[in-house]
Design a protein around this motif. Structure first.
Motif, mmCIF file in Angstrom:
data_model
loop_
_atom_site.group_PDB
_atom_site.id
_atom_site.type_symbol
_atom_site.label_atom_id
_atom_site.label_comp_id
_atom_site.label_asym_id
_atom_site.label_seq_id
_atom_site.Cartn_x
_atom_site.Cartn_y
_atom_site.Cartn_z
ATOM 1 N N ALA A 38 51.337 97.365 95.670
ATOM 2 C CA ALA A 38 51.101 96.893 97.037
ATOM 3 C C ALA A 38 50.434 97.975 97.883
ATOM 4 O O ALA A 38 50.863 99.139 97.883
ATOM 5 N N LEU A 39 49.404 97.573 98.611
ATOM 6 C CA LEU A 39 48.746 98.425 99.601
ATOM 7 C C LEU A 39 49.240 97.999 100.983
ATOM 8 O O LEU A 39 49.134 96.824 101.348
ATOM 9 N N PRO A 64 49.603 103.571 101.041
ATOM 10 C CA PRO A 64 49.136 103.163 102.369
ATOM 11 C C PRO A 64 47.618 103.158 102.463
ATOM 12 O O PRO A 64 46.955 104.074 101.976
ATOM 13 N N LEU A 65 47.095 102.131 103.094
ATOM 14 C CA LEU A 65 45.670 102.112 103.437
ATOM 15 C C LEU A 65 45.425 102.660 104.836
ATOM 16 O O LEU A 65 44.285 102.856 105.228
ATOM 17 N N TRP A 66 46.483 102.893 105.595
ATOM 18 C CA TRP A 66 46.353 103.280 106.996
ATOM 19 C C TRP A 66 46.386 104.780 107.204
ATOM 20 O O TRP A 66 46.159 105.275 108.308
ATOM 21 N N PRO A 198 40.304 94.717 99.305
ATOM 22 C CA PRO A 198 41.073 95.887 98.853
ATOM 23 C C PRO A 198 42.114 95.561 97.795
ATOM 24 O O PRO A 198 42.368 96.371 96.915
ATOM 25 N N ALA A 199 42.745 94.374 97.867
ATOM 26 C CA ALA A 199 43.774 94.028 96.883
ATOM 27 C C ALA A 199 43.189 93.903 95.489
ATOM 28 O O ALA A 199 43.850 94.238 94.496
ATOM 29 N N ALA A 200 41.973 93.395 95.379
ATOM 30 C CA ALA A 200 41.355 93.187 94.069
ATOM 31 C C ALA A 200 40.721 94.452 93.513
ATOM 32 O O ALA A 200 40.452 94.522 92.301
#
Length: 564
Positions: A38-39, A64-66, A198-200
């Motif tokens: 999970a991102l 984290p993407l943040w 981003p998930a893929a």
């Protein structure tokens, strides 16, 4: 088999997108083993925690993407040269024009640059510092100034280039993760991305590094979401980011084993971006119909003079047109009432709700029987959980006709809920509405209050027609939009994909030493030596971390020295 479920801003977080769908999928396919990757989108989302996870979830890894933490990675001369070449090629492709209808050569250039950066990140231990460097900004500038670049790209100034470089750094953070080795995503049988974008991307990299097939599910197309949300940026920034997201979507669709849109509206977007029709399987979202069963089986409980609108209160729902339509309805059917049931989303939604209440007070002055009586407005604004509407099912049960007045809509969940309740519906022709309704309700053009009013009046005056349409709508919803049909569809899709992709390496049983087709015992026997009459398939002991509860292994992302 073992499934690597990939999410971005979603499951297993409490406030995640598509959380319910992912949870129902994992719980419904209990014969499989799931690893969650999970991102997260924000610190607040991580602080809110996870939903309770079923025992078939063996591992959870998050990143984290943040934010990005300093990893102290320093590039040597050769690594800096590799980065400059790959990033320069990526920037050149983004400045080569729009991705729609682009040639295979351009798509290959983008893929080579993307995988080149991924291989560099794998070799050096991180990529975030390089993506934030002056080298990246100068590569973007050279690409924008190159002959043949679009005019919007040539007009990019330093602030625009910095904005684009910052967005690309955030979008490409998954390249720096350590998820793709044999002890991570490289050990699963199938990667299932719960959305595009981003998930893929981790699934795309796992396919590149380990040959694991990728399944992409999109109930809301990420590329369309980007187009709708990136409206305030400068034209050069919008142009370059649209090119990047378009190229990334094309590459994801090219390399995915199958793509499963949630409706024909999403499917058209995917085909426009290069998805092969032969690889597309439409799978409608699964919804729990049990909450609405009692209402659907008792259509007579509805108030024959009440219209109901249910949803999130925001400008795209166009309640203004609904209120003007209701003014026309009241001229024809003075006893009619309208119940608007829903909560606003954010400050914009709260302001919009206030505007709608003011318009309702202006259009419909309080009605009173006499000079000394208290008036009552025929339009009420309520929320689920209040004394008069304690549950969602009771909201739909309160009216004879459910109305949807949106100008923008993806998959209309509120419409499906109304269908489960056996209610006749009047909807605007947006998104997947016509596909969902399928002739069991009335559909009118959006932003057309007169047409909306005429359709509502027609149903209010014809109770037999309302009952007919409601029964047909409920039958259609129970056939197409339940959790059971969704789980059954993905069960078959998983087996279809794995049957096309033979075992990439031999996995031996810990006890017998015999080869196994999957990470866990398979329910389908695929052709191979493990199905010979002399062979016997025995369950493997499994990794040590699978014996206990899921382990939360947060993976910090690297960042350059001095990063804030």
């Amino acid at each position: 088999m073992r499934i690597g479920l990939l999410t971005e801003g979603g499951y297993p977080y409490v406030s995640g997108d598509a959380r319910l769908w992912c949870d129902r999928l994992v719980r419904g396919l209990e014969q499989h083993e799931f690893d969650i990757y999970a991102l997260s989108r924000s610190e607040r989302q991580e602080d809110e925690g996870w939903v309770p996870l079923p025992p078939q979830v063996s591992r959870v890894r998050t990143a984290p993407l943040w934010t990005a933490e300093d990893d102290g990675v320093g590039y040597g001369r050769r690594a800096r040269r590799r980065f400059a070449e790959c990033y320069g090629e990526l920037a050149a492709v983004l400045c080569a024009g729009p991705s729609e209808g682009s040639s295979t050569a351009e798509a290959d250039r983008f893929a080579n640059a993307l995988y080149g950066l991924a291989e560099l990140a794998r070799d050096e231990g991180g990529l975030v510092g390089a993506l934030r460097s002056e080298t990246a900004v100068r590569a973007l500038e050279r690409a924008c100034r190159a002959p043949g670049a679009p005019r919007t790209a040539r007009e990019a100034r330093v602030p625009d280039l910095l904005a684009v470089a910052g967005h690309l750094e955030r979008a490409l953070r998954p390249l720096s993760l350590d998820w793709y080795e044999d002890d991570g995503l490289g050990s699963v049988d199938l990667c299932h991305a719960a959305s595009g974008g981003p998930a893929a991307l981790p699934g795309l990299l796992t396919r590149h590094f380990a040959g694991v097939p990728l399944l992409v599910t999109e109930y809301g197309v990420q590329l369309r979401t980007h187009y709708l949300s990136a409206t305030e940026a400068a034209p050069p920034v919008r142009s370059l980011l649209a090119a990047f997201h378009g190229r990334l979507a094309t590459e994801i669709y090219r390399k995915a084993a199958l793509v499963t849109p949630g409706n024909a509206h999403a499917r058209r977007w995917q085909e426009r971006c290069g998805a092969d029709r032969e690889k597309i399987r439409t799978v409608y979202p699964g919804m729990d119909a049990t909450h609405f069963a009692e209402v659907g089986e008792s259509p007579e409980c509805a108030d024959p003079d009440t219209l109901v609108w249910v949803g999130r209160v925001e400008p795209t729902k166009d309640l203004i047109s609904l209120l003007h339509a209701f003014a026309e309805i009241r001229k024809e059917e003075p006893k009619t009432r309208l119940r608007v049931i829903g909560a606003p989303t954010g400050p914009e939604g709260a302001a919009y709700l206030g505007h709608c209440k003011a318009l309702a007070a202006q259009l419909f002055p309080d009605e009173a029987d006499g000079l000394h009586a208290v008036g009552d407005n025929p339009v009420s604004f309520e929320e689920i959980g209040g004394p008069e509407v304690p549950t969602l099912a009771e909201a739909y049960a309160s009216g004879a006709v459910t109305v949807l007045s949106s100008v923008v809509e993806g998959f209309p969940l509120s419409l499906v809920e109304a269908m489960f309740c056996g209610r006749a519906t009047v909807s605007t022709d947006v998104g997947a509405v016509v596909e969902v309704i399928g002739g069991t309700g009335l559909v009118v053009p959006p932003r057309n209050p007169r047409a909306l009013a005429e359709a509502c009046v027609a149903l209010l005056r014809d109770p037999e027609r309302r009952e007919r349409l409601g029964a047909a709508a409920r039958a259609r919803a129970l056939e197409l939009f339940t959790v059971e049909q969704n789980i059954t569809a993905f069960h078959g899709i998983y087996l279809e994909i794995v049957s096309r992709h033979p075992v990439r390496r031999v996995v031996l049983d810990d006890t017998t030493g015999e080869p196994l087709p999957f990470a866990v015992p398979a329910e389908a026997h695929l052709p191979g030596r493990w199905t010979d009459t002399g062979a016997r398939v025995v369950a493997r002991g499994g990794p040590g971390w699978a014996a206990g509860p899921p382990v939360r292994a947060n993976t910090p992302l690297p960042a350059p020295e001095g990063a804030r």
